[in-house]
Motif scaffolding. Structure first.
Motif, PDB file in Angstrom:
ATOM      1  N   GLY A 181       8.480  -0.523   8.519  1.00 29.99           N
ATOM      2  CA  GLY A 181       7.434  -0.588   7.383  1.00 29.99           C
ATOM      3  C   GLY A 181       6.531  -0.528   7.566  1.00 29.99           C
ATOM      4  O   GLY A 181       5.099  -1.412   6.746  1.00 29.99           O
ATOM      5  N   ASN A 186       4.909   2.396   6.044  1.00 30.29           N
ATOM      6  CA  ASN A 186       5.000   3.200   5.043  1.00 30.29           C
ATOM      7  C   ASN A 186       5.830   3.394   3.518  1.00 30.29           C
ATOM      8  O   ASN A 186       6.957   2.960   3.513  1.00 30.29           O
ATOM      9  CB  ASN A 186       4.550   4.711   5.478  1.00 30.29           C
ATOM     10  N   GLN A 187       5.166   2.339   2.720  1.00 27.64           N
ATOM     11  CA  GLN A 187       6.039   2.146   1.326  1.00 27.64           C
ATOM     12  C   GLN A 187       6.749   3.520   1.148  1.00 27.64           C
ATOM     13  O   GLN A 187       7.860   3.928   0.338  1.00 27.64           O
ATOM     14  CB  GLN A 187       5.174   1.752   0.654  1.00 27.64           C
ATOM     15  N   THR A 241       9.606   4.153   3.125  1.00 29.46           N
ATOM     16  CA  THR A 241      10.443   2.391   2.675  1.00 29.46           C
ATOM     17  C   THR A 241      11.558   3.198   1.690  1.00 29.46           C
ATOM     18  O   THR A 241      12.824   2.935   1.173  1.00 29.46           O
ATOM     19  CB  THR A 241       9.374   1.456   2.925  1.00 29.46           C
ATOM     20  N   ASP A 242      10.529   3.865   0.013  1.00 29.54           N
ATOM     21  CA  ASP A 242      11.442   3.527  -0.651  1.00 29.54           C
ATOM     22  C   ASP A 242      12.745   4.805  -1.123  1.00 29.54           C
ATOM     23  O   ASP A 242      13.104   4.406  -1.533  1.00 29.54           O
ATOM     24  CB  ASP A 242      10.333   3.891  -2.220  1.00 29.54           C
TER      25      ASP A 242
END
Length: 866
Positions: A301, A303-304, A307-308
């Motif tokens: 988690g 890096n957003q 993750t997205d």
């Protein structure tokens, strides 16, 4: 591959110190390769389950030690077939003499270590990477050493032609590609699939394998390539970044994207950043990862964007069942390992320095507290395959086992291992070294929020994908249903404004047709209308109404709720209405003129509608036959044609595979009455306008030809380009034809009728009693002299109910076909045309001064009257 062959030729010329033979004593040293580090030894090779207590290589080494120990002890707790080897096999593994190497330390370290090995290995085990596997496969062939790979995707690694000494316990690319294609079919995502792959030899293999399977299952797809991140080829990566491929995928509107990554650890982040930049992580896309994938960054988690990107995606991968249930034999055996195995693991680990990446000191409770990393089961089975194969290999007379005999025995194995039934071979001999399909379990790993995963879908015992009844697949944005197969494309639907405009014009044309018919009926007994033969005027009105109705058939598409079946019927109704309406109009005009012409030939006593209606009937019958055949054999159907490959823009059209075969004869029948009408109008051009409307008919034909010359090219050009343009072209033609017909035929009659009713006819419009003038009668033969074809007569007119005509015959110009009153051209108009067309003359006007008496409004004679 060329480099591999070149290396092979060079190696065969060198005196190798290693050979794959096993001596009579049965002692076997293994060369085991597993990744403890990555990126040339700079990072630890973190596994799928990201435990801090182990790495990929460390966990695989633990599984390898378990396999060696169980084989040497003939412990059948995991592999039942080991119990059968107690008496017949003396093979034992000497772990101290075996080579254990970190295959991730550097690019060519594994090949050098094998080449320089002091002990002769009886088999090469591993690695877990394609590039190293290809190097070791080349050396294995040169030295004739059996090679069992724990994981390799490349088809060349186990190719019977290139590497006949290599076998893999992991499914190859064709097997995994088949599962991806089967999964997409199970998810009903069989169109508009994008495959994005790295520009490398293995990337192209991945794409070709998927392409073959997608074609087999009729899955619509396209491939998009990019350069995966590589430090030594950074310039190449900059030329072909993933954002370029993803941007084109977005433009094309494809919503299912299959990723084929060679180096996911370094490629995932740039892809995730590109997806964020292009706003493709909004839940409108379904991402599928083909087999090789590194989700650790997602788990962490850090890096957003990543993750997205990964949330809601599916990873199609083979997962041995013990990972899901540790009560199964391998899982139970893993949990039962004690201190002896831990000590052995600490002694043989190839990473010696504690501060080095990849080093793990194993605690006594390691097996009880740490899950087996992904790949451990395949390492276990690879070692078991090599050792059981040695036991079943054919021995030479001295008791030794050759490398070729050993390799042949491995490929003939069939035993139960940690990952399932281990057997090799495929439907083609070229894939003899690959693992048989259906012997490993396949699952769809679903990535959900907070770094969690589920396995909601899997391949059952019948080899079919099915859903777990208790787990729903979660798509991006926590949706339980997948996105559409394709982004909404520009379908070029007919706009509401154009449709209203078309219906307005259709209503106007129909109203004019109905209004004209009503006007004819109300004034049918007036001389202007009786002279024009009302039955034919009714048919002309009917033809224009039918023509106008064709506008209705082109004014609908899917956007107005019509189904394809309804649109198919509308497509086929259009030529019916156009053809029959046109034939009714022109056949009626032709028949009307032909009847007048026959009357003026003076060859019959009476000319009825039935006697001149045959051409109209035959034309209508011919058109109906062609239209019926067209409707039955190859009807027009509603189809959508893509006009922009990138955006998917399309237009709806009426299509037929053999339309020309029916349209050509139908067009000929449609044009035939037009030509016939023009000819008959020319033939009767000198007949009074109130009977034939010759000038107006020529004008009508000219207008219709101009309409066709203008609208036909427009319709052809815009048919597959613009719905609005094509509709306007059809609308102009379908509306102009009936309106021009009604205006040309009925407006002159209405004007004449108005003038007659209002008495605006001018001087001489009504003959006075006793008024004299000259009458020219056509078609009368001078029986005393064949020279005089047409006669002039002096006449006396009476306004009584029984007018008389008297006068003398004089020579008249030839080929005249009408009756005129000199000084008062309205003589014929003062008679009842319906009686004129039925009258007869009792004696010819042949000689000068002969008197002719008309009784009851008839010209008595032997031929049909005027």
């Amino acid at each position: 591959r060329r480099m591999s062959r070149l290396c092979l030729l060079l190696l065969q010329l060198l005196p190798l110190t290693v050979r794959g033979d096993i001596g009579p004593d049965g002692l076997c040293a293994l060369s085991v390769f597993s990744p403890f580090t990555t990126n040339n030894g700079t990072q630890s090779a973190v596994g799928l389950f990201t435990s801090p207590n182990t790495t990929i290589g460390h966990s695989q080494l633990a599984a390898a030690i378990m396999a060696i120990q169980q084989f040497n002890e003939r412990n059948s707790s995991v592999v039942p077939q080991l119990a059968e080897l107690v008496e017949d096999c003396n093979i034992q593994v000497d772990l101290e003499k075996s080579l254990l190497y970190d295959s991730g330390a550097d690019a060519f370290g594994s090949a050098r270590a094998l080449y320089r090995a002091v002990e002769e290995p009886c088999a090469i085990i591993g690695p877990f990477d394609d590039s190293v596997a290809e190097q070791l496969a080349t050396l294995a062939m040169a030295a004739e050493i059996p090679h069992v790979v724990s994981r390799a995707y490349s088809l060349g690694v186990t190719s019977e032609t290139e590497n006949p000494y290599t076998t893999t316990v992991y499914p190859d690319l064709l097997s995994s590609a088949r599962q991806v294609a089967s999964y997409l079919s199970f998810k009903e995502r069989t169109d508009h699939v994008a495959i994005i792959y790295g520009l490398s030899d293995l990337g192209l293999q991945r794409y070709e394998a998927l392409r073959v399977e997608f074609r087999e299952r009729m899955i619509g797809h396209m491939g998009f390539s990019f350069a995966e991140v590589a430090t030594e080829l950074q310039y190449f990566t900059d030329l072909f970044p993933p954002i370029t491929a993803l941007r084109e995928i977005k433009q094309r509107g494809q919503r299912t994207i299959v990723f084929c990554l060679d180096n996911p650890k370094s490629s995932l982040q740039p892809i995730a950043d590109a997806i964020e930049e292009l706003d493709m992580n909004n839940g409108d896309y379904f991402f599928v990862f083909h087999d090789r994938f590194d989700p650790n960054q997602y788990f962490d988690g850090a890096n957003q964007n990543l993750t997205d990107f990964v949330k809601g995606s599916a990873w199609i991968v083979t997962v041995p069942e013990f990972h899901l249930d540790y009560t199964l034999p391998f899982g139970a055996s893993w949990l039962s390992q004690g201190k002896d195995t831990v000590d052995t693991l600490n002694e043989v680990i190839p990473v010696e320095e504690e501060s080095s990446p990849g080093f793990i000191f194993t605690n006594d409770d390691f097996f009880q507290t740490t899950e087996a990393e992904y790949g451990a089961g395949f390492m276990f089975d690879a070692i078991m395959a090599a050792l059981i194969g040695a036991c079943q290999a054919h021995r030479s007379p001295d008791g030794s086992i050759s490398g070729s005999s050993h390799q042949a025995a491995i490929r003939n194995l069939n035993f139960t291992g940690a990952t399932g039934t281990v057997a090799f071979g495929a439907e083609v001999s070229e894939r003899a070294g690959t693992r048989q399909e259906g012997t490993v379990p396949w699952v769809a790993v679903n990535f959900i929020d907070d770094g969690d995963v589920d396995i909601p879908e899997f391949v059952n015992a019948e080899g079919e994908w099915q859903s777990d009844q208790g787990i729903d697949f979660v798509y991006a944005k926590e949706r339980t249903s997948g996105p559409p197969l394709r982004a909404p494309t520009k379908a070029n639907y007919l706009t509401k404004g154009l449709r209203v405009f078309g219906f307005t014009l259709m209503s106007i044309a129909m109203a004019c047709g109905v209004g004209s018919a009503i006007w004819v009926f109300m004034n049918r007994k007036h001389r202007v209308l009786t002279a024009s033969q009302p039955p034919f005027l009714y048919l002309i009105c009917l033809g224009t109404i039918v023509q106008s109705a064709s506008i209705f058939t082109i004014s609908f598409d899917e956007s107005y709720g019509w189904t394809k079946g309804q649109l198919d019927k509308a497509c086929m109704a259009m030529p019916w209405l156009l053809a029959l309406g046109h034939i009714l109009v022109y056949a009626s005009i032709f028949t009307k003129l032909w009847r007048v012409n026959k009357v003026l030939q003076f060859t019959r006593r009476k000319v009825s509608f039935v006697q001149v209606g045959a051409p109209m009937f035959l034309l209508l019958l011919g058109a109906i036959v062609i239209l019926v055949l067209w409707t039955v054999i190859d009807p027009l159907t509603w189809e959508r044609d893509e006009i922009n490959e990138i955006t998917g823009e399309n237009v709806g059209t009426c299509e037929s595979r053999r339309a020309e075969a029916f349209a050509a004869p139908l067009l000929a029948i449609i044009l035939l009455p037009t030509v016939m009408t023009g000819f008959m109008a020319y033939k009767t051009k000198d007949v009074d306008e109130q009977y034939t409307e010759g000038w107006w008919i020529f004008t009508l034909i000219t207008i219709h030809l101009q309409i066709m010359f203008v609208t036909t090219p427009v319709i052809i050009i815009l048919n597959d380009i613009s719905t609005s343009g094509r509709y306007l072209g059809f609308l102009l033609m379908m509306w102009s034809f009936p309106m021009s017909t009604l205006c040309s035929i009925f407006i002159p009659k209405m004007t004449t009728h108005l003038y007659a009713v209002k008495g605006w006819g001018g001087d001489g419009s009504t003959p006075k009693r006793g008024e004299r003038g000259n009458v020219r009668v056509s078609g009368l033969t001078d029986q005393s002299s064949n020279k005089n074809k047409n006669q002039y007569h002096d006449a006396t007119f009476s306004s009584t109910s029984k007018p008389s005509i008297t006068g003398s015959a004089t020579k008249a110009p030839e080929n005249t076909a009408r009756v005129e009153l000199a000084g008062s051209s309205t003589f014929a108009a003062q008679q009842d045309p319906s009686t004129i067309l039925q009258s007869s003359i009792t004696s010819p006007l042949a000689t000068k001064g002969e008197q002719v008496q008309e009784e009851n409004g008839f010209h008595e004679g032997e031929t049909a009257g005027i």
